[in-house]
Design an enzyme around this catalytic site. Sequence first.
Site, PDB file in Angstrom:
ATOM      1  N   HIS A 266     -31.677 -25.623 -16.857  1.00 30.13           N
ATOM      2  CA  HIS A 266     -30.669 -25.787 -17.902  1.00 30.13           C
ATOM      3  C   HIS A 266     -30.218 -27.229 -18.003  1.00 30.13           C
ATOM      4  O   HIS A 266     -30.453 -28.042 -17.122  1.00 30.13           O
ATOM      5  CB  HIS A 266     -29.462 -24.864 -17.679  1.00 30.13           C
ATOM      6  CG  HIS A 266     -28.675 -25.148 -16.435  1.00 30.13           C
ATOM      7  ND1 HIS A 266     -28.911 -24.491 -15.252  1.00 30.13           N
ATOM      8  CD2 HIS A 266     -27.666 -26.015 -16.190  1.00 30.13           C
ATOM      9  CE1 HIS A 266     -28.081 -24.937 -14.334  1.00 30.13           C
ATOM     10  NE2 HIS A 266     -27.306 -25.869 -14.877  1.00 30.13           N
TER      11      HIS A 266
ATOM     12  N   HIS B  14     -25.300 -32.784 -16.211  1.00 27.55           N
ATOM     13  CA  HIS B  14     -26.438 -32.804 -15.293  1.00 27.55           C
ATOM     14  C   HIS B  14     -27.639 -32.062 -15.881  1.00 27.55           C
ATOM     15  O   HIS B  14     -27.505 -31.291 -16.815  1.00 27.55           O
ATOM     16  CB  HIS B  14     -26.066 -32.203 -13.927  1.00 27.55           C
ATOM     17  CG  HIS B  14     -25.783 -30.729 -13.937  1.00 27.55           C
ATOM     18  ND1 HIS B  14     -24.516 -30.213 -14.126  1.00 27.55           N
ATOM     19  CD2 HIS B  14     -26.595 -29.650 -13.772  1.00 27.55           C
ATOM     20  CE1 HIS B  14     -24.561 -28.899 -14.057  1.00 27.55           C
ATOM     21  NE2 HIS B  14     -25.815 -28.526 -13.859  1.00 27.55           N
TER      22      HIS B  14
ATOM     23  N   GLU C   6     -29.368 -31.145 -10.476  1.00 30.32           N
ATOM     24  CA  GLU C   6     -29.144 -29.917  -9.718  1.00 30.32           C
ATOM     25  C   GLU C   6     -30.492 -29.248  -9.493  1.00 30.32           C
ATOM     26  O   GLU C   6     -31.340 -29.240 -10.375  1.00 30.32           O
ATOM     27  CB  GLU C   6     -28.233 -28.981 -10.508  1.00 30.32           C
ATOM     28  CG  GLU C   6     -27.977 -27.647  -9.823  1.00 30.32           C
ATOM     29  CD  GLU C   6     -27.163 -26.686 -10.672  1.00 30.32           C
ATOM     30  OE1 GLU C   6     -26.650 -25.707 -10.105  1.00 30.32           O
ATOM     31  OE2 GLU C   6     -27.043 -26.895 -11.908  1.00 30.32           O
TER      32      GLU C   6
END
Length: 136
Positions: free
Chosen positions: A7, A78, A128
């Site tokens: 994502h 992020h 991440e």
Amino acid sequence: MITALDHIAIAVPDLEKAIQRFVTDFGLPLGGTEDVLEAKTTAAFLPLPPTSIELVHPLNDEGPVKTYLEKKGGGLHHLCFRSDDIDADVARLREKGYQFLADAPTPGAHGARVIFIHPKSCDGVLIEISQPAEGH
């Protein structure tokens, strides 16, 4: 091994307004919301297969996203990469000199295990890594 872009997270100062924008204006489906206590965020998920957009907002007006919003006023927060073996990926990247924001993966949204790489290790981009829970 990193298997996909999971994502793209956008920090938003007004979660409801942002949800409305992406759902009404852009026609994206709302896949739900979740309070992620460990990250001190409320997240809204907008699936756009094979990836998704995640809107993140401070939970209880605290945490790292609150600090980000105070400094930057919202924006790209992020990128998240999906992993099929987060422990192996963390070990491999640590060996290459990457710095992480935690010593080990922590609980994330949807029961995933997640860890963040310090932006200094990635040209200023917060990364991440997420290993989905079984069945997700």
